[in-house]
Write an enzyme that holds these catalytic residues in place. Sequence first.
Site, PDB file in Angstrom:
ATOM      1  N   ASP A  58     -14.226  41.310  30.347  1.00 10.33           N
ATOM      2  CA  ASP A  58     -12.606  40.112  30.539  1.00 10.33           C
ATOM      3  C   ASP A  58     -12.642  39.012  30.246  1.00 10.33           C
ATOM      4  O   ASP A  58     -13.745  38.602  31.198  1.00 10.33           O
ATOM      5  CB  ASP A  58     -12.503  41.108  31.751  1.00 10.33           C
ATOM      6  CG  ASP A  58     -11.787  42.748  31.431  1.00 10.33           C
ATOM      7  OD1 ASP A  58     -11.800  43.285  30.654  1.00 10.33           O
ATOM      8  OD2 ASP A  58     -11.355  42.934  32.600  1.00 10.33           O
ATOM      9  N   LYS A  59     -11.830  39.090  29.863  1.00  6.97           N
ATOM     10  CA  LYS A  59     -12.041  37.084  30.303  1.00  6.97           C
ATOM     11  C   LYS A  59     -12.296  36.334  31.593  1.00  6.97           C
ATOM     12  O   LYS A  59     -12.751  35.493  31.526  1.00  6.97           O
ATOM     13  CB  LYS A  59      -9.977  36.469  29.872  1.00  6.97           C
ATOM     14  CG  LYS A  59     -10.272  35.251  29.853  1.00  6.97           C
ATOM     15  CD  LYS A  59      -8.843  34.980  29.728  1.00  6.97           C
ATOM     16  CE  LYS A  59      -8.563  33.173  29.838  1.00  6.97           C
ATOM     17  NZ  LYS A  59      -7.091  32.800  29.676  1.00  6.97           N
TER      18      LYS A  59
END
Length: 253
Positions: free
Chosen positions: A62-63
């Site tokens: 995930d970012k």
Amino acid sequence: MQTQCQIDSLQVIYQDEDLVAIHKPAALLVHRSPIDKHETQFAVQMTRDLINQEVFPVHRLDKATSGLLLFALNKDAARHLGEQFQTHTIQKTYHALVRGWTNDSGEIDKPLLYKKDKYGDRDKQEPSEAQEAFTAYRTLGQTTLDKPLGKFEQQRYSFLELKPKTGRKHQIRRHLNGISHPIIGDVSYGDRNHNHLFNDWRGYHRLYLAATSLTFSHPHTEQSMTIQAPLQNDFVQTLLALNLNCALNQIHD
């Protein structure tokens, strides 16, 4: 294999002829996404430019999650590693700071409904039933913070080692929220009040979740290997401020 106490930027942790492993800082996208059109930096392109070689993504982070990200350096290696991720034979380890005091250890065996990626999965057939999802955890440290919030003058937090056995979208974040121990800094599944407390106290607008270790079969030699990544500096500094020094020493034990 190489480890460090802490790290800030995107850096190569391990490289050979078939693969490269990097530390991805929090808030950096793995690759371009229509969801974040304003972003101009991506781990794929930055790694390619850093090693001056094409790279092939074999999994995602995930970012908001920092830590270990693995790329293949050729199509054969990409196929071999991709199969291991798809069949869940790669052993993944994460570390997280969560609200509340957790048990010494535990197993979260809770199926999760499929979450479609708005762009990447828009043409994919969505499963109608919840998918099997399993996460094991071990508590490395617990602490209290003398800051009032709501009706409590002190707040409780735990630092966990997590080993997901499956790879559902946002699995760790959803599982921990499901047992009432959401990750600090999680704007989607976390506790808004505790997130604001940490943002104001520490000044770091980040998710306190990091990918720290991968164990897998090397795509060429087929020998088992483990690559480890350090925690990002802001994560480490927050743990030290919480007097979780002893817990830090247990990472990668």
